[in-house]
Write an enzyme that holds these catalytic residues in place. Structure first.
Site, PDB file in Angstrom:
ATOM      1  N   TYR A 178       0.842  -1.195   0.000  1.00 32.86           N
ATOM      2  CA  TYR A 178       0.000   0.000   0.000  1.00 32.86           C
ATOM      3  C   TYR A 178       0.884   1.254   0.000  1.00 32.86           C
ATOM      4  CZ  TYR A 178      -3.900  -3.161   0.642  1.00 32.86           C
ATOM      5  OH  TYR A 178      -4.823  -4.153   0.455  1.00 32.86           O
ATOM      6  N   GLY A 323      -4.988 -13.595  11.178  1.00 33.78           N
ATOM      7  CA  GLY A 323      -6.108 -13.179  10.350  1.00 33.78           C
ATOM      8  C   GLY A 323      -7.009 -14.336  10.005  1.00 33.78           C
ATOM      9  N   CYS A 347      -8.073 -23.164   9.968  1.00 37.00           N
ATOM     10  CA  CYS A 347      -7.765 -22.530   8.692  1.00 37.00           C
ATOM     11  C   CYS A 347      -6.864 -23.480   7.915  1.00 37.00           C
ATOM     12  CB  CYS A 347      -7.054 -21.200   8.915  1.00 37.00           C
ATOM     13  SG  CYS A 347      -6.362 -20.490   7.402  1.00 37.00           S
ATOM     14  N   CYS A 354     -11.653 -16.280   1.647  1.00 33.14           N
ATOM     15  CA  CYS A 354     -11.141 -14.990   2.118  1.00 33.14           C
ATOM     16  C   CYS A 354     -10.472 -14.192   1.010  1.00 33.14           C
ATOM     17  CB  CYS A 354     -10.167 -15.199   3.267  1.00 33.14           C
ATOM     18  SG  CYS A 354      -8.806 -16.327   2.891  1.00 33.14           S
ATOM     19  N   CYS A 367     -15.482 -17.842   4.193  1.00 31.55           N
ATOM     20  CA  CYS A 367     -14.465 -18.798   4.618  1.00 31.55           C
ATOM     21  C   CYS A 367     -14.915 -20.219   4.314  1.00 31.55           C
ATOM     22  CB  CYS A 367     -14.205 -18.644   6.118  1.00 31.55           C
ATOM     23  SG  CYS A 367     -13.033 -19.861   6.800  1.00 31.55           S
ATOM     24  N   ALA A 398     -18.760 -32.884   2.940  1.00 31.17           N
ATOM     25  CA  ALA A 398     -20.154 -32.424   2.905  1.00 31.17           C
ATOM     26  C   ALA A 398     -21.015 -33.260   3.834  1.00 31.17           C
ATOM     27  CB  ALA A 398     -20.692 -32.489   1.474  1.00 31.17           C
ATOM     28  N   GLU A 417     -21.162 -44.584   5.485  1.00 34.36           N
ATOM     29  CA  GLU A 417     -19.934 -44.386   4.722  1.00 34.36           C
ATOM     30  C   GLU A 417     -19.320 -45.747   4.419  1.00 34.36           C
ATOM     31  OE1 GLU A 417     -16.816 -43.719   2.645  1.00 34.36           O
ATOM     32  OE2 GLU A 417     -18.198 -42.058   3.076  1.00 34.36           O
ATOM     33  N   LYS A 434       0.027 -30.381   0.797  1.00 31.14           N
ATOM     34  CA  LYS A 434      -1.382 -30.118   1.117  1.00 31.14           C
ATOM     35  C   LYS A 434      -1.730 -30.652   2.503  1.00 31.14           C
ATOM     36  CE  LYS A 434      -4.485 -29.847  -1.919  1.00 31.14           C
ATOM     37  NZ  LYS A 434      -5.591 -30.189  -2.824  1.00 31.14           N
TER      38      LYS A 434
END
Length: 645
Positions: A178, A323, A347, A354, A367, A398, A417, A434
């Site tokens: 910035y 954050g 997170c 985000c 999110c 899901a 399942e 990952k």
């Protein structure tokens, strides 16, 4: 109650303001303000949850300081006029009412103006993304001396408004590309006057801004500054530059230094994705802390309490500024304090809600792991009026989210399942790059187990679902396959089947057909063995369509580093003895292959849903069985089904 994180939950001061613990909410734009930048009830509600979550201090998202060029994004918070102060006071009081210290960040966007031209900066070099979008109109005008003086005054008045509104601390935004960073970094500052050139000259604008803010708020009022340890730009701001700036700020009376990194051009260092190391910018905080005596904030991918405690206990920083983890779970601090880290919604650094689906693309922030963000009341879990017997078919993200949500509402839930809980999260989290997804997998399984969901290990058929009041189908998706000769050969397998424990180790010449997210990640995983020669074949003009911006940057670097061959606009004709035959640039070409991995897309498993629907069963379809998508789509559709059924 045993305190598992004694340093994290010890008090500490910023200037004369005591913070009850070392956890601060880092400033992130939400897009929850009104279009004119005034405070909205939606913004209040979001910060109320954060304050109730037991963080020590909230640094409210960046607020623009003038009505001309400093506003960056739609529905950004403003602090540019006295009329904003009533709403800002409402916000500050809401935070204080919940035993949390309110701080607000004040800023000017400089050349990083998502709203487009006109733009002002230290010099007239544009941000590449804006130049691609707007062309020459995105070249910022170089600020004149008179304009600089006016902005110094604007920052000072903004600090006064913050104090008058009831904020106890003000943060000046001098990071992330910035305006202030446009002066601090030689990458963006090519001025020839006394605001450019030497390190001292590049610091002059921030020095004047800081001094004017102190004149407006008084010596006893704490002002902190956010700096990028480095902007990670070629010929940009170095850690030595930032240490110099931090030491000068300390001399001027700065109460603390909040250390981040990167700019919007180097987004993977500012909002680091899961493929990069956790605690990404802590090294810079540690380097600065060795040189100053005022508190230092560490920030950047500090996702778990254990990481935060180690950083503080080892003396790398004095505060943890977070954050995204507090977007994923605003009660992160409260759960850690109560010894319930396993209940923290993690997170996973996917940047999907985000960043990629958020404010910079014309929507408010959201999110992947927290569907309530921005809808704290509208989507809150409330007890069901009528308790029902609910069946959930499929234990992927899901299905688990739907089952857990329905159970929390008081329903009796049975989850079917056939394999093991987690679905394709197991394959998705198999590569080390990952590994963050493993946190989501563990969390979702833990919540299902804690909340009394009965798990039945079998593939549900229509007969198994008789007697239930309602059914949620989360049957996932199956690989679409490839309709060409040779796919039945012994050396041809599905890409997802290579991403799991116990999978056959593949060596030699490997061809991955399909350059979407699964294909790209599979190719990179295969390339980790230096003996392998990996090729991606994609029929579209580009690979990684639909990937997030950060994924695209990181994976492009990995592809170059690992020397993965990429063929685009290439149509597979057959898989033969000698390899994969493709039509490429108008002629047939054979790519030698010892192994061929198919990553040609996924198709929803809708059969059971359609069967039940035809019978008149109360049924909902969620996740990939509704439409093949990402973890974000699975979590959100699953949650809403569990909420509404």
């Amino acid at each position: 109650m045993k305190n598992l994180y004694p340093t994290l939950f010890s008090p500490c001061k910023i200037g004369n303001v005591e913070i009850k613990n070392r956890i601060c909410k880092a400033p992130q734009t939400t897009g929850f303000s009104h279009m004119d930048g005034t405070v909205s009830s939606r913004l209040i509600r979001c910060y109320e949850d954060l304050a109730k979550g037991e963080v020590g201090m909230i640094i409210v998202e960046y607020a623009y300081v003038d009505n001309k060029y400093s506003k960056s994004a739609s529905n950004q918070l403003g602090i540019c006029d006295d009329e904003y102060m009533v709403g800002l006071g409402w916000l500050a009081d809401t935070i204080k009412n919940n035993d949390c210290v309110p701080c607000i960040q004040i800023e000017h966007c400089g050349r990083q103006r998502f709203l487009g031209p006109p733009m002002k900066s230290a010099s007239s070099n544009p941000w590449p993304l804006m130049y691609e979008r707007y062309g020459k109109a995105a070249i910022p005008e170089e600020l004149t001396i008179d304009e600089i003086h006016q902005l110094v005054e604007d920052f000072g008045k903004a600090a006064w408004r913050a104090k008058t509104a009831g904020f106890q601390v003000v943060e000046i935004h001098g990071a992330h590309g910035y305006l202030i960073t446009n002066f601090l970094s030689p990458f963006t500052n090519q001025r020839k006057d006394w605001y450019g050139g030497s390190r001292e000259n590049r610091f002059r604008f921030l020095e004047q801004v800081f001094k004017r803010c102190k004149e407006y708020v008084g010596e006893d009022f704490p002002i902190i500054v956010r700096l990028s340890g480095t902007d990670y730009e070629p010929d940009g701001m170095t850690i030595e530059d930032t240490i110099y700036y931090a030491k000068r700020l300390e001399e001027l009376g700065c109460a603390a230094i909040d250390v981040s990194g990167g700019d919007h051009h180097q987004m993977i260092h500012q909002v680091s994705p899961m493929q990069t190391p956790r605690a990404h910018n802590v090294w810079a905080a540690e380097a600065i802390k060795k040189e100053v005596s005022i508190p230092v904030f560490a920030t950047g991918s500090i996702t778990q309490p254990d990481y935060a405690e180690e950083i503080l206990a080892s003396g790398k920083a004095d505060f943890i500024s977070m954050g995204r983890p507090l977007l994923a779970d605003p009660y992160w601090a409260k759960k850690a304090m109560e010894g319930r880290a396993e209940d923290i919604s993690p997170c996973i650094r996917c940047n999907e809600g985000c960043l990629d689906r958020g404010n910079h693309l014309g929507k408010s922030i959201n999110c992947t792991m927290n569907p309530l963000l921005g809808f704290e009341d509208a989507l809150a879990i409330r007890p069901a009026e009528t308790k029902k017997r609910i069946a959930v078919v499929g234990g992927g993200p899901a299905g688990m989210k739907a089952a857990d949500t329905a159970a929390l509402r008081g329903h009796e839930v049975t989850l079917f399942e056939k394999r093991k809980l987690g679905g394709y999260l197991h394959e998705a989290s198999y590569p080390e790059f990952k590994a963050d997804i493993r946190d989501a997998l563990k969390y979702l399984i833990t919540q299902v187990e804690k909340h009394g969901v009965q798990v039945v290990n079998k593939e549900a058929e229509a007969a198994d679902l008789e007697g239930f009041d309602a059914v949620i189908i989360a049957a996932g998706a199956s690989p679409a396959g490839l309709g060409v000769p040779g796919t039945d050969r012994s050396n041809v397998t599905l890409a997802v089947d290579s991403l799991c424990e116990g999978a056959q180790k593949l060596t030699g010449r490997i061809v991955v057909i399909g350059g979407g997210l699964i294909g790209t990640e599979t190719a990179i995983q295969m390339s980790l063995d230096p003996e392998n020669q990996v090729t991606i074949v994609e029929m579209l003009p580009e690979i990684m369509n639909g990937c997030s911006d950060c994924d695209h940057i990181v994976y492009s670097d990995m592809i170059r580093e690992k020397k993965i061959r990429v063929l685009t606009s290439a149509r597979v004709m057959e898989i033969a003895d000698e390899g994969v035959a493709v039509e490429y640039k108008g002629r047939r070409q054979v790519i030698p292959a010892d192994h061929v991995l198919l990553a040609t897309g996924m198709k929803p498993n809708r059969q059971l849903y359609e069967e039940l629907k035809a019978k008149g069963v109360c049924v909902r379809n969620v996740g990939d069985s509704l439409q093949a998508g990402k973890i974000y789509d699975a979590i959100h559709t699953g949650y809403k089904a569990g909420l509404k059924i």
